[in-house]
Scaffold this active site. Sequence first.
Site: not given
Ligand code: G1P
Ligand code: ZN
Length: 545
Positions: A283-284, A126, A113-114, A18, A279, A281, A378, A498
């Site tokens: 962006d959240r 990325k 990210s998180h 993603t 988070d 990086d 974001k 999810r």
């Molecule tokens: C998750 C979130 C999605 C977001 C992505 C990157 O992806 O659900 O909305 O864009 O992290 O922060 P997922 O793990 O669901 O593919």
């Molecule tokens: Zn992030």
Amino acid sequence: MTIQTIKTTPYNDQKPGTSGLRKSVKQFKKSDYLQNFVQAIFNTLEGIQGSTLILGGDGRYFNREAIQIILRMAAAAGFGRVIIGQGGILSTPAASNLIRQYQALGGIILSASHNAGGPEGDFGIKFNIANGGPAPESLTEAIFAASQHIHEYHIAPINPVPLDKLGAYEISGMQVEVIDSVSAYEELMESLFDFDKIAALLQSGSFKMRFDAMHAVTGPYAHRILEERLGAPEGTVIHGQPLADFGGGHPDPNQAHAKELMSLLYARNGDIDFGAASDGDGDRNMILGKQFFVTPSDSLAVLAANATAAPGYRNGIAGIARSMPTSQAPDRVAVKLGLPYFETPTGWKFFGNLLDAGKITLCGEESFGTSSNHVREKDGLWAVLFWLNLLAEKQDSVSNIVRKHWAEYGRNYYSRHDYEEIDLKAANELVNALLEQLPSLSGKTFGKLCVANADNFAYTDPVDGSVSKNQGIRILFTDGSRIIFRLSGTGTQGATLRVYLEKYEADPSKHDQDVQEALSELIAIAEQVAKIVAFTGREAADVIT
Ligand code: G1P
Ligand code: ZN
């Protein structure tokens, strides 16, 4: 200087998910794993010679080593200039801004990210394109294809660049600039929001906030902007020092992982009016009022409805987009304002074309992501500053602002249930069983609820016509309620299921229910249809947001 060519062999798992390529640190440390992927990016890009690359990351474990490797490879590839954030630090939105500002060919952002960090945690990489946004699917597919045919990579044998000192160097014919990670971003924020008004609020003494940087990248940004520039009292920013392992925590700004912030805001007789977190990086974002949680979907809807409160959006917004699983609350605002609105697949990359084409100004995802056309990512602190601008303008509390919004537009009760690290095979079987049921679900009733339509979401990009299929299973009910099932594309262990649940309630006298209770009927239907317990062996979700 002679460029070295090193023989290598492909790894078969370098398919970006993603949001970029995310793997365990252990995987990234395998021989030439990072080098292979970076070379695959460079082999795929056109126009590298003499161009500019932005480089930085969220400071997690392996960030610095990775930056030195990428620098040497960028020099070998022929980039003219690389701009690096001091200490190797750039938040994702700050990197997006720099790509646009320097008219770079793109940027490499090192982040998972998180996801947890440290030697036992995850790492990620990325590539963002010239508009500042995540590489579109066509490019990530091409990079993956290139990674499958990698047999060599190129590297300039140069000494490590000192990352902590601001400065400019020339190495192997390439300019390297280490710049302040915050300045350009701070200026951008100041151009969008009423800093004087926010400063007055933060310095008033009658308003208290806490920003939880979760020991991740927004620490330096929040210290500088909230405390130094806007004058919020020292201590406003908590967990503000970026740590390579995020202090052992999970840098995900939600109710489950930002526990300390939650307890501050939910304390009986607590005196904090506004809480926010970001988070790994940056962006959240999570937005909290006194004993009040703002769902990210509602946050987008409220910001859209009140956008003109912020100077950067004073002339109104062009349109709104949300990812498919995000609640339909923002759509209601768009309808009322007579604006176009769009439903895209999960992942920020799908907003890029809409933003570039000027079709939308604001966009967001239920997964704690909100932003606008000021960057192509974001942006956590942007959302926090937008809320502060709103609070300063309205002189009202977070909960009142949201409740008034519900009274006007109705409330979209919303929750996401995550089943983490489940067996991959079981997850695929569950999804296949759901897909088989889809044709027979339409028209079926469950208690008072009737299924209007059930499908596997596909998206045709209105700008370039590209089609993205298999973006989540939707069960849509005639009253607007929805259940959505998707497998995560960012996890690194097994599969994550999810389940997204949404129910609309127009009647203000029913806006005070407990969220899980309000959704209980849908939760039961989700289990009945997907047989989550039987397939996964899990009695309950691991994380509920
Ligand atoms: C998750 C979130 C999605 C977001 C992505 C990157 O992806 O659900 O909305 O864009 O992290 O922060 P997922 O793990 O669901 O593919
Ligand atoms: Zn992030």
